[in-house]
Design a protein around this motif. Structure first.
Motif, PDB file in Angstrom:
ATOM      1  N   ALA A   1      38.474  35.458  33.352  1.00  0.00           N
ATOM      2  CA  ALA A   1      39.841  35.481  33.885  1.00  0.00           C
ATOM      3  C   ALA A   1      39.945  35.631  35.400  1.00  0.00           C
ATOM      4  N   PRO A   2      39.028  36.351  36.094  1.00  0.00           N
ATOM      5  CA  PRO A   2      39.190  36.436  37.551  1.00  0.00           C
ATOM      6  C   PRO A   2      39.289  35.076  38.233  1.00  0.00           C
ATOM      7  N   HIS A   3      38.537  34.075  37.737  1.00  0.00           N
ATOM      8  CA  HIS A   3      38.604  32.735  38.320  1.00  0.00           C
ATOM      9  C   HIS A   3      40.024  32.185  38.225  1.00  0.00           C
ATOM     10  N   ASP A   4      40.562  32.158  37.006  1.00  0.00           N
ATOM     11  CA  ASP A   4      41.847  31.505  36.770  1.00  0.00           C
ATOM     12  C   ASP A   4      43.006  32.297  37.361  1.00  0.00           C
ATOM     13  N   LEU A   5      42.969  33.614  37.223  1.00  0.00           N
ATOM     14  CA  LEU A   5      44.040  34.433  37.779  1.00  0.00           C
ATOM     15  C   LEU A   5      44.094  34.317  39.298  1.00  0.00           C
ATOM     16  N   SER A   6      42.947  34.339  39.953  1.00  0.00           N
ATOM     17  CA  SER A   6      42.950  34.253  41.415  1.00  0.00           C
ATOM     18  C   SER A   6      43.536  32.927  41.878  1.00  0.00           C
ATOM     19  N   VAL A   7      43.224  31.839  41.162  1.00  0.00           N
ATOM     20  CA  VAL A   7      43.764  30.527  41.540  1.00  0.00           C
ATOM     21  C   VAL A   7      45.270  30.482  41.305  1.00  0.00           C
ATOM     22  N   ILE A   8      45.736  30.966  40.166  1.00  0.00           N
ATOM     23  CA  ILE A   8      47.164  30.924  39.862  1.00  0.00           C
ATOM     24  C   ILE A   8      47.966  31.753  40.866  1.00  0.00           C
ATOM     25  N   LEU A   9      47.486  32.941  41.203  1.00  0.00           N
ATOM     26  CA  LEU A   9      48.168  33.763  42.202  1.00  0.00           C
ATOM     27  C   LEU A   9      48.156  33.081  43.563  1.00  0.00           C
ATOM     28  N   TYR A  10      47.036  32.443  43.894  1.00  0.00           N
ATOM     29  CA  TYR A  10      46.919  31.738  45.170  1.00  0.00           C
ATOM     30  C   TYR A  10      47.895  30.559  45.234  1.00  0.00           C
ATOM     31  N   LEU A  11      47.989  29.789  44.152  1.00  0.00           N
ATOM     32  CA  LEU A  11      48.855  28.612  44.145  1.00  0.00           C
ATOM     33  C   LEU A  11      50.331  28.993  44.170  1.00  0.00           C
ATOM     34  N   LEU A  12      50.724  29.969  43.360  1.00  0.00           N
ATOM     35  CA  LEU A  12      52.133  30.317  43.246  1.00  0.00           C
ATOM     36  C   LEU A  12      52.595  31.273  44.339  1.00  0.00           C
ATOM     37  N   GLY A  13      51.654  32.000  44.943  1.00  0.00           N
ATOM     38  CA  GLY A  13      52.008  32.868  46.058  1.00  0.00           C
ATOM     39  C   GLY A  13      52.821  34.081  45.676  1.00  0.00           C
ATOM     40  N   GLU A  14      52.766  34.489  44.419  1.00  0.00           N
ATOM     41  CA  GLU A  14      53.479  35.688  43.993  1.00  0.00           C
ATOM     42  C   GLU A  14      52.809  36.273  42.758  1.00  0.00           C
ATOM     43  N   ASP A  15      53.185  37.514  42.438  1.00  0.00           N
ATOM     44  CA  ASP A  15      52.627  38.192  41.282  1.00  0.00           C
ATOM     45  C   ASP A  15      53.549  38.032  40.084  1.00  0.00           C
ATOM     46  N   PRO A  16      52.995  38.000  38.863  1.00  0.00           N
ATOM     47  CA  PRO A  16      53.837  37.911  37.668  1.00  0.00           C
ATOM     48  C   PRO A  16      54.592  39.201  37.414  1.00  0.00           C
ATOM     49  N   ILE A  17      55.622  39.087  36.571  1.00  0.00           N
ATOM     50  CA  ILE A  17      56.405  40.278  36.233  1.00  0.00           C
ATOM     51  C   ILE A  17      55.998  40.852  34.879  1.00  0.00           C
ATOM     52  N   SER A  18      55.237  40.078  34.082  1.00  0.00           N
ATOM     53  CA  SER A  18      54.711  40.617  32.831  1.00  0.00           C
ATOM     54  C   SER A  18      53.530  39.784  32.366  1.00  0.00           C
TER      55      SER A  18
ATOM     56  N   PRO B   1      39.977  37.945  55.165  1.00  0.00           N
ATOM     57  CA  PRO B   1      39.656  36.680  54.502  1.00  0.00           C
ATOM     58  C   PRO B   1      40.734  36.302  53.508  1.00  0.00           C
ATOM     59  N   ARG B   2      40.676  35.081  53.033  1.00  0.00           N
ATOM     60  CA  ARG B   2      41.658  34.605  52.052  1.00  0.00           C
ATOM     61  C   ARG B   2      41.624  35.481  50.803  1.00  0.00           C
ATOM     62  N   SER B   3      40.447  35.711  50.244  1.00  0.00           N
ATOM     63  CA  SER B   3      40.319  36.567  49.057  1.00  0.00           C
ATOM     64  C   SER B   3      39.924  37.967  49.507  1.00  0.00           C
ATOM     65  N   ASP B   4      40.866  38.645  50.160  1.00  0.00           N
ATOM     66  CA  ASP B   4      40.575  39.958  50.727  1.00  0.00           C
ATOM     67  C   ASP B   4      40.684  41.049  49.672  1.00  0.00           C
ATOM     68  N   VAL B   5      40.607  42.290  50.098  1.00  0.00           N
ATOM     69  CA  VAL B   5      40.612  43.408  49.159  1.00  0.00           C
ATOM     70  C   VAL B   5      41.920  43.468  48.383  1.00  0.00           C
ATOM     71  N   HIS B   6      43.030  43.034  48.991  1.00  0.00           N
ATOM     72  CA  HIS B   6      44.316  43.067  48.297  1.00  0.00           C
ATOM     73  C   HIS B   6      44.394  41.967  47.243  1.00  0.00           C
ATOM     74  N   ASP B   7      43.758  40.832  47.516  1.00  0.00           N
ATOM     75  CA  ASP B   7      43.646  39.785  46.502  1.00  0.00           C
ATOM     76  C   ASP B   7      42.830  40.308  45.322  1.00  0.00           C
TER      77      ASP B   7
END
Length: 340
Positions: A168-185, A304-310
């Motif tokens: 999941a880290p692969h797919d979640l990181s890409v989805i968050l990167y593409l959409l630019g926001e966090d999910p609500i659930s 970096p793009r995938s920093d500690v907050h990412d």
């Protein structure tokens, strides 16, 4: 020259070692691993790299500017924490750690020490994902309605982590990167068919604001090897298929929309079937891009793009997804993320 020590040179770590040895403005001083066999195999083509079995030796060496951590996930937090406290920059493989509390501690350490911590969210450095990001940000696809990804294969079956934490880290990181926001659930269902308590098939559903959705299918118990992202927008749709040799991205000028009508029954839904565009993609190795990005971020002193907050966002999501998985798919509401 940036002086590097690579900690963990097993199956994936040896690829990191190779790319750092070939990177510009980098000197790899150490390859570190408790296995002498791994050390001999990984350094065979790089005899100038010193072999070391103790991670503490890298931290104690004042010449080492940064450490690369490709150890088992259970060790990521302690090794990254100790490296930051020793004044080293850090590139740590995914997942950054295994709990949100540990992720927040690393974020606080980065803030306190001023050092760079980058997470190995490899696909954020894939040229095809960069193309998708450009399509999303430019508005060419229109309003993004939903995204879904598939990461499937038959094997490699793991014992120390389930498919959620492994894939999941692969797919979640890409989805968050593409959409630019966090999910609500997040809601997750999965089953352990081969080993009791180790889910080998997982489905994740993410709900975002503005009715946007994302779905992730993860499995190491599937007849097909699939690595694919599909983005459906109001104007166009795009697919990234990483199993394709050269034509990795396709843009579909297709869609459906409500059209106002003058009949007694109101409007109607119009379907559009346009051209399929296959853009040219630079096929630079994603790991090479990731390594160079880390070097440049350290030298420039910029996050970096995938920093500690990412990394924190992804760990937070997986932890919530695991909670939903234990509760047989009960949706877990996600508060808006705050600082460390």
């Amino acid at each position: 020259m940036l002086c590097i020590g690579v900690a963990g040179v097993g199956e994936w770590g040896k690829n990191l070692l190779r790319n750092f040895c070939l990177a510009r403005d980098v000197r790899v001083k150490y390859a570190c691993d408790p296995s002498e066999k791994n050390l001999a195999s990984a350094t065979a083509l790089f005899p100038s790299v010193l072999r070391e079995t103790r991670f503490e030796a890298l931290l104690a060496d004042p010449e080492v500017d940064a450490v690369v951590i490709a150890a088992p996930a259970l060790l990521h937090f302690a090794m990254a924490r100790d490296a930051l406290l020793a004044g080293k920059h850090v590139l740590v493989e995914k997942p950054m750690c295994l709990t949100e509390a540990d992720a927040r501690e690393l974020a606080a350490l980065v803030h306190r020490t001023g050092k760079t911590l980058m997470v190995g969210h490899l696909l954020e450095y894939h040229p095809a994902v960069s193309k998708l990001k450009g399509l999303v940000d430019s508005g060419e696809l229109g309003h993004i309605r939903y995204v879904y990804s598939q990461r499937l294969n038959l094997g490699r079956i793991r014992k120390d982590e389930n498919a959620l934490w492994s894939f999941a880290p692969h797919d979640l990181s890409v989805i968050l990167y593409l959409l630019g926001e966090d999910p609500i659930s997040v809601a997750t269902r999965g089953e352990a068919y081969i080993q009791e308590g180790v889910e080998d098939v997982v489905f994740i559903n993410l709900e975002f604001a503005d009715k946007r959705m994302a779905n992730i299918h993860l499995s190491w118990l599937d007849p097909h090897k699939v690595r694919k992202f599909t983005i459906v927008g109001s104007r166009k749709m795009a697919v990234f298929d990483d199993m394709e040799g050269t034509e990795k991205v396709r843009i579909y000028d297709r869609g459906a929309e409500n059209v106002a009508g003058f009949s007694p029954f109101g409007g109607y839904v119009a379907l559009r079937f346009g051209d399929i565009l296959i853009p040219q993609i630079d096929l630079t190795e994603p790991l090479k891009n990731e390594v160079q990005h880390f070097v440049e971020a350290v030298r420039a002193g910029k996050p970096p793009r995938s920093d500690v907050h990412d990394g924190l966002r992804v760990v937070r999501l997986i932890e919530a997804a695991q909670q939903s998985l234990r509760r047989k798919g009960v949706p877990i509401a996600l508060a808006r993320p705050t600082g460390p």
